[in-house]
Design a protein around this motif. Structure first.
Motif, mmCIF file in Angstrom:
data_model
loop_
_atom_site.group_PDB
_atom_site.id
_atom_site.type_symbol
_atom_site.label_atom_id
_atom_site.label_comp_id
_atom_site.label_asym_id
_atom_site.label_seq_id
_atom_site.Cartn_x
_atom_site.Cartn_y
_atom_site.Cartn_z
ATOM 1 N N SER A 18 -31.138 -6.164 -3.292
ATOM 2 C CA SER A 18 -31.935 -6.407 -2.228
ATOM 3 C C SER A 18 -32.688 -5.188 -1.886
ATOM 4 O O SER A 18 -33.743 -5.321 -1.685
ATOM 5 C CB SER A 18 -31.108 -7.366 -1.333
ATOM 6 O OG SER A 18 -30.459 -8.433 -1.516
ATOM 7 N N GLU A 21 -35.209 -4.541 -4.269
ATOM 8 C CA GLU A 21 -36.378 -5.616 -3.872
ATOM 9 C C GLU A 21 -37.092 -5.118 -2.771
ATOM 10 O O GLU A 21 -38.481 -5.131 -2.777
ATOM 11 C CB GLU A 21 -35.672 -7.016 -3.993
ATOM 12 C CG GLU A 21 -35.194 -7.586 -5.174
ATOM 13 C CD GLU A 21 -34.706 -8.836 -5.039
ATOM 14 O OE1 GLU A 21 -34.514 -9.534 -4.032
ATOM 15 O OE2 GLU A 21 -33.959 -9.445 -5.975
ATOM 16 N N VAL A 22 -36.520 -4.791 -1.679
ATOM 17 C CA VAL A 22 -37.284 -4.338 -0.368
ATOM 18 C C VAL A 22 -38.100 -3.354 -0.809
ATOM 19 O O VAL A 22 -39.566 -3.169 -0.285
ATOM 20 C CB VAL A 22 -36.268 -4.410 0.793
ATOM 21 C CG1 VAL A 22 -37.021 -3.785 1.855
ATOM 22 C CG2 VAL A 22 -35.671 -5.619 1.125
ATOM 23 N N LYS A 39 -32.414 -9.676 3.311
ATOM 24 C CA LYS A 39 -32.944 -10.391 1.901
ATOM 25 C C LYS A 39 -31.325 -10.677 1.121
ATOM 26 O O LYS A 39 -31.265 -11.491 0.398
ATOM 27 C CB LYS A 39 -33.573 -8.994 1.113
ATOM 28 C CG LYS A 39 -33.750 -9.092 -0.390
ATOM 29 C CD LYS A 39 -34.832 -9.872 -0.676
ATOM 30 C CE LYS A 39 -35.913 -9.541 -0.903
ATOM 31 N NZ LYS A 39 -36.969 -10.449 -1.192
#
Length: 192
Positions: A18, A21-22, A39
């Protein structure tokens, strides 16, 4: 009835994913623990249980995908060094990773313990593995005994990061070949 928040290796892996991804969605400056928690579907306290801050989390998340594989003994110094350069190029091919690493290192510089941990998990394993390949070339007589293996790696990584972040020059097969050739050409000059 409330359900317990996930914990353990799977949750930690999901949190690291996550974070990446962020980072990809928002960039380094806007990466927050709150955004990563949302997330990952966990509370901020779960993240803080494993990481003291966003820098430590991101360092761990990036180290998980950063390639630092051993360079196999192929009996061919040039081929082995090409694998080393290709691995370095691959590590910085992702724009988010290339941008995040220098920004993260700058933030970590304020915390010597975190910076040391970042170097240990993110950088030293890769450098050690490439140094082994360079020393094999020295042992074979392909490279001079006085070769500074750390400086060679700094030249490679510096060139690749500079091209990735600033100049926009290509990170292609020609660059990889030229970086490897540079070591051999400089070695020949030093040996003359």
């Amino acid at each position: 009835m409330t359900t317990a928040e996930p914990s353990g290796p799977r949750a930690a892996s999901r949190i690291r994913q996550s974070a990446r991804e962020v980072l990809a969605e928002r960039g380094y400056a806007d990466l927050t623990v709150e955004a990563v928690a949302a997330k990952a579907g966990v509370g901020k306290s779960t993240i803080y249980r494993w990481w003291p801050n966003r820098e430590a989390l991101l360092a761990d998340a990036l180290a998980e995908i950063f390639k630092g594989d051993e360079i196999p003994d192929l009996g061919d110094t040039q081929a082995e060094l090409r694998l080393a350069v290709d691995m370095t190029i691959d590590n910085y091919a992702d724009a988010d990773l290339a941008i995040a690493v220098p920004a993260l290192a700058a933030d970590l510089a304020r915390s010597p313990e975190l910076l040391a941990s970042f170097r240990e998990t993110f950088l030293l394993r890769k450098r050690d593995n490439i140094a082994v390949a360079l020393r094999r070339g020295i042992d074979r007589g392909d490279l001079p005994a006085a070769l500074d293996t750390g400086l060679v790696q700094d030249l490679w990584a510096g060139t690749i990061l500079y091209r990735r972040l600033l100049s926009g020059s290509p990170l292609d097969d020609q660059l990889a070949e030229r970086l490897v050739r540079l070591v051999f050409d400089a070695s020949a000059t030093l040996s003359s």
